[in-house]
Write a protein that holds these residues in place. Structure first.
Motif, PDB file in Angstrom:
ATOM      1  N   THR A 188      41.951 -24.245 -40.622  1.00 41.18           N
ATOM      2  CA  THR A 188      40.518 -24.308 -40.378  1.00 41.18           C
ATOM      3  C   THR A 188      39.827 -23.029 -40.828  1.00 41.18           C
ATOM      4  OG1 THR A 188      41.034 -23.595 -38.166  1.00 41.18           O
ATOM      5  CG2 THR A 188      40.528 -25.929 -38.450  1.00 41.18           C
ATOM      6  N   THR A 189      40.594 -22.159 -41.487  1.00 41.24           N
ATOM      7  CA  THR A 189      40.041 -20.862 -41.851  1.00 41.24           C
ATOM      8  C   THR A 189      39.467 -20.811 -43.266  1.00 41.24           C
ATOM      9  OG1 THR A 189      42.253 -20.177 -42.478  1.00 41.24           O
ATOM     10  CG2 THR A 189      41.500 -19.551 -40.281  1.00 41.24           C
ATOM     11  N   LEU A 190      39.463 -21.944 -43.975  1.00 43.65           N
ATOM     12  CA  LEU A 190      38.885 -21.952 -45.318  1.00 43.65           C
ATOM     13  C   LEU A 190      37.418 -21.522 -45.224  1.00 43.65           C
ATOM     14  CD1 LEU A 190      39.860 -22.785 -48.214  1.00 43.65           C
ATOM     15  CD2 LEU A 190      38.540 -24.870 -47.871  1.00 43.65           C
ATOM     16  N   PRO A 191      37.078 -20.424 -45.887  1.00 44.19           N
ATOM     17  CA  PRO A 191      35.723 -19.882 -45.719  1.00 44.19           C
ATOM     18  C   PRO A 191      34.651 -20.888 -46.132  1.00 44.19           C
ATOM     19  CG  PRO A 191      37.137 -18.368 -46.943  1.00 44.19           C
ATOM     20  CD  PRO A 191      37.883 -19.665 -46.837  1.00 44.19           C
ATOM     21  N   SER A 192      33.546 -20.883 -45.403  1.00 44.07           N
ATOM     22  CA  SER A 192      32.493 -21.859 -45.682  1.00 44.07           C
ATOM     23  C   SER A 192      31.892 -21.646 -47.071  1.00 44.07           C
ATOM     24  CB  SER A 192      31.402 -21.780 -44.620  1.00 44.07           C
ATOM     25  OG  SER A 192      30.839 -20.487 -44.612  1.00 44.07           O
ATOM     26  N   ARG A 193      31.942 -20.393 -47.570  1.00 46.96           N
ATOM     27  CA  ARG A 193      31.387 -20.171 -48.905  1.00 46.96           C
ATOM     28  C   ARG A 193      32.241 -20.841 -49.986  1.00 46.96           C
ATOM     29  NH1 ARG A 193      33.926 -15.555 -47.469  1.00 46.96           N
ATOM     30  NH2 ARG A 193      35.452 -14.718 -48.930  1.00 46.96           N
ATOM     31  N   VAL A 194      33.540 -20.961 -49.697  1.00 46.61           N
ATOM     32  CA  VAL A 194      34.421 -21.665 -50.631  1.00 46.61           C
ATOM     33  C   VAL A 194      34.110 -23.164 -50.613  1.00 46.61           C
ATOM     34  CG1 VAL A 194      36.830 -22.274 -51.136  1.00 46.61           C
ATOM     35  CG2 VAL A 194      36.242 -19.946 -50.487  1.00 46.61           C
ATOM     36  N   VAL A 195      33.890 -23.689 -49.413  1.00 48.92           N
ATOM     37  CA  VAL A 195      33.527 -25.100 -49.270  1.00 48.92           C
ATOM     38  C   VAL A 195      32.207 -25.380 -49.989  1.00 48.92           C
ATOM     39  CG1 VAL A 195      32.979 -26.948 -47.622  1.00 48.92           C
ATOM     40  CG2 VAL A 195      34.759 -25.286 -47.079  1.00 48.92           C
ATOM     41  N   LEU A 225      33.349 -31.127 -56.297  1.00 49.24           N
ATOM     42  CA  LEU A 225      34.788 -31.363 -56.255  1.00 49.24           C
ATOM     43  C   LEU A 225      35.253 -31.505 -54.811  1.00 49.24           C
ATOM     44  CD1 LEU A 225      36.057 -28.776 -58.882  1.00 49.24           C
ATOM     45  CD2 LEU A 225      36.208 -31.251 -59.071  1.00 49.24           C
ATOM     46  N   PRO A 226      36.324 -32.292 -54.582  1.00 50.26           N
ATOM     47  CA  PRO A 226      36.868 -32.395 -53.228  1.00 50.26           C
ATOM     48  C   PRO A 226      37.546 -31.089 -52.821  1.00 50.26           C
ATOM     49  CG  PRO A 226      38.299 -33.510 -54.765  1.00 50.26           C
ATOM     50  CD  PRO A 226      37.090 -33.079 -55.546  1.00 50.26           C
ATOM     51  N   ILE A 227      37.734 -30.939 -51.544  1.00 50.90           N
ATOM     52  CA  ILE A 227      38.314 -29.726 -50.995  1.00 50.90           C
ATOM     53  C   ILE A 227      39.764 -29.542 -51.461  1.00 50.90           C
ATOM     54  CG2 ILE A 227      39.318 -30.555 -48.813  1.00 50.90           C
ATOM     55  CD1 ILE A 227      36.740 -27.757 -49.210  1.00 50.90           C
ATOM     56  N   SER A 228      40.357 -30.632 -51.937  1.00 52.27           N
ATOM     57  CA  SER A 228      41.740 -30.580 -52.407  1.00 52.27           C
ATOM     58  C   SER A 228      41.839 -30.163 -53.869  1.00 52.27           C
ATOM     59  CB  SER A 228      42.374 -31.955 -52.230  1.00 52.27           C
ATOM     60  OG  SER A 228      41.615 -32.915 -52.949  1.00 52.27           O
ATOM     61  N   ALA A 229      40.707 -29.859 -54.481  1.00 55.79           N
ATOM     62  CA  ALA A 229      40.698 -29.555 -55.920  1.00 55.79           C
ATOM     63  C   ALA A 229      41.640 -28.401 -56.252  1.00 55.79           C
ATOM     64  CB  ALA A 229      39.281 -29.210 -56.353  1.00 55.79           C
ATOM     65  N   ASN A 241      27.933 -18.121 -59.786  1.00 55.07           N
ATOM     66  CA  ASN A 241      28.208 -17.534 -58.477  1.00 55.07           C
ATOM     67  C   ASN A 241      29.313 -18.305 -57.744  1.00 55.07           C
ATOM     68  OD1 ASN A 241      26.266 -15.603 -58.900  1.00 55.07           O
ATOM     69  ND2 ASN A 241      24.675 -16.681 -57.767  1.00 55.07           N
ATOM     70  N   ALA A 242      29.201 -19.624 -57.803  1.00 51.17           N
ATOM     71  CA  ALA A 242      30.215 -20.467 -57.152  1.00 51.17           C
ATOM     72  C   ALA A 242      31.585 -20.217 -57.768  1.00 51.17           C
ATOM     73  CB  ALA A 242      29.831 -21.941 -57.280  1.00 51.17           C
ATOM     74  N   TYR A 243      31.598 -20.091 -59.087  1.00 54.60           N
ATOM     75  CA  TYR A 243      32.864 -19.868 -59.790  1.00 54.60           C
ATOM     76  C   TYR A 243      33.488 -18.535 -59.376  1.00 54.60           C
ATOM     77  CZ  TYR A 243      36.214 -19.708 -63.635  1.00 54.60           C
ATOM     78  OH  TYR A 243      37.363 -19.645 -64.378  1.00 54.60           O
ATOM     79  N   ASP A 244      32.655 -17.496 -59.234  1.00 52.76           N
ATOM     80  CA  ASP A 244      33.157 -16.182 -58.794  1.00 52.76           C
ATOM     81  C   ASP A 244      33.827 -16.283 -57.423  1.00 52.76           C
ATOM     82  OD1 ASP A 244      32.461 -14.855 -61.043  1.00 52.76           O
ATOM     83  OD2 ASP A 244      30.576 -14.044 -60.260  1.00 52.76           O
ATOM     84  N   ILE A 245      33.163 -17.002 -56.521  1.00 51.42           N
ATOM     85  CA  ILE A 245      33.692 -17.173 -55.160  1.00 51.42           C
ATOM     86  C   ILE A 245      35.047 -17.881 -55.201  1.00 51.42           C
ATOM     87  CG2 ILE A 245      33.351 -18.459 -53.001  1.00 51.42           C
ATOM     88  CD1 ILE A 245      30.272 -17.888 -53.481  1.00 51.42           C
ATOM     89  N   LEU A 246      35.114 -18.957 -56.000  1.00 49.22           N
ATOM     90  CA  LEU A 246      36.355 -19.737 -56.084  1.00 49.22           C
ATOM     91  C   LEU A 246      37.463 -18.936 -56.757  1.00 49.22           C
ATOM     92  CD1 LEU A 246      34.782 -23.161 -57.029  1.00 49.22           C
ATOM     93  CD2 LEU A 246      35.898 -22.595 -54.875  1.00 49.22           C
ATOM     94  N   LYS A 247      37.081 -18.172 -57.765  1.00 48.03           N
ATOM     95  CA  LYS A 247      38.056 -17.352 -58.493  1.00 48.03           C
ATOM     96  C   LYS A 247      38.690 -16.335 -57.546  1.00 48.03           C
ATOM     97  CE  LYS A 247      36.539 -14.820 -61.889  1.00 48.03           C
ATOM     98  NZ  LYS A 247      35.812 -14.563 -63.162  1.00 48.03           N
ATOM     99  N   LYS A 248      37.846 -15.689 -56.752  1.00 46.17           N
ATOM    100  CA  LYS A 248      38.345 -14.716 -55.774  1.00 46.17           C
ATOM    101  C   LYS A 248      39.258 -15.388 -54.764  1.00 46.17           C
ATOM    102  CE  LYS A 248      34.707 -11.377 -55.868  1.00 46.17           C
ATOM    103  NZ  LYS A 248      33.311 -11.361 -55.429  1.00 46.17           N
ATOM    104  N   HIS A 249      38.807 -16.537 -54.252  1.00 42.92           N
ATOM    105  CA  HIS A 249      39.576 -17.240 -53.230  1.00 42.92           C
ATOM    106  C   HIS A 249      40.956 -17.662 -53.758  1.00 42.92           C
ATOM    107  CE1 HIS A 249      40.441 -19.730 -49.799  1.00 42.92           C
ATOM    108  NE2 HIS A 249      40.727 -20.720 -50.604  1.00 42.92           N
ATOM    109  N   PHE A 250      40.969 -18.230 -54.977  1.00 43.65           N
ATOM    110  CA  PHE A 250      42.222 -18.753 -55.516  1.00 43.65           C
ATOM    111  C   PHE A 250      43.155 -17.659 -56.013  1.00 43.65           C
ATOM    112  CE2 PHE A 250      40.195 -22.745 -55.145  1.00 43.65           C
ATOM    113  CZ  PHE A 250      41.212 -23.678 -55.089  1.00 43.65           C
ATOM    114  N   SER A 251      42.618 -16.532 -56.424  1.00 44.20           N
ATOM    115  CA  SER A 251      43.477 -15.475 -56.950  1.00 44.20           C
ATOM    116  C   SER A 251      44.228 -14.758 -55.829  1.00 44.20           C
ATOM    117  CB  SER A 251      42.660 -14.477 -57.756  1.00 44.20           C
ATOM    118  OG  SER A 251      41.725 -13.844 -56.920  1.00 44.20           O
ATOM    119  N   LYS A 252      43.777 -14.969 -54.583  1.00 40.63           N
ATOM    120  CA  LYS A 252      44.463 -14.343 -53.440  1.00 40.63           C
ATOM    121  C   LYS A 252      45.788 -15.013 -53.120  1.00 40.63           C
ATOM    122  CE  LYS A 252      40.646 -13.640 -50.824  1.00 40.63           C
ATOM    123  NZ  LYS A 252      39.950 -13.924 -49.569  1.00 40.63           N
ATOM    124  N   LYS A 253      45.916 -16.304 -53.525  1.00 42.14           N
ATOM    125  CA  LYS A 253      47.101 -17.073 -53.140  1.00 42.14           C
ATOM    126  C   LYS A 253      48.330 -16.666 -53.944  1.00 42.14           C
ATOM    127  CE  LYS A 253      44.678 -20.940 -51.251  1.00 42.14           C
ATOM    128  NZ  LYS A 253      44.139 -22.249 -51.494  1.00 42.14           N
TER     129      LYS A 253
END
Ligand SMILES: [Zn+2]
Length: 169
Positions: A101-108, A116-120, A157-169
């Protein structure tokens, strides 16, 4: 029609696919025995176990090994359903999932902008980005230029947020 094994002189059925080149665009068709021999002698797979070779093919084909993907899908199914309902406004918030439940709301929100769905997967995100960026880039946009520029900023902006989020994994 079953092809014969591509190994010279072999008359068995060629049921195993072996890539001719590293970009995996062309394949030989070998019998099981010759496929194993070919894979063993080819540098790309040198030192890999049959399981690793299989995983590699799956990664090339599906973006991730199938067993990982299945496990992940199973784990996330309820959460994905919940968040998709949340995004589309159907959720009643009665059933908050316990997992992730910790997926940041900005990522959503960013995924919502990309429609895109959350499973993207990251692959889906980056290909959607290329598509949207082309559509809305001020230099290439065919429709209203002002709206396009606004959308382009939003997408970037959305892409930057997603890029940051996904690069952490
Ligand atoms: Zn053969």
């Amino acid at each position: 029609m079953i092809k014969k094994c591509d190994h010279p002189g072999c008359t068995k059925a060629g049921t195993c696919r072996a890539p001719k080149t590293r970009d995996l665009r062309e394949y030989w068709w070998f019998c099981r025995e010759h496929a194993a021999e070919y894979n063993k002698n080819w540098n790309y797979y040198a030192g890999m176990t049959p399981e690793e070779i299989e995983e590699d093919w799956e990664r090339q084909t599906f973006g991730s090994p199938l067993k990982d993907k299945k496990q992940t899908e199973q784990d996330n199914k309820d959460y994905i359903n919940f968040l998709n309902d949340f995004i589309s406004g159907r959720s009643t918030f009665d059933k908050t999932p316990s997992k992730r439940t910790t997926l940041p709301s900005r990522v959503v929100s960013a995924l919502k902008i990309f429609e895109l769905p959350i499973s993207a997967s990251w692959r889906e995100i980056s290909s959607r980005y290329r598509l949207l960026a082309k559509k809305y880039h001020p230099d290439t946009a065919k429709s209203n230029k002002d709206t396009a520029a606004e959308n382009f900023t939003k997408i970037s902006n959305a892409y930057d947020i997603l890029k940051k989020h996904f690069s952490k994994k």
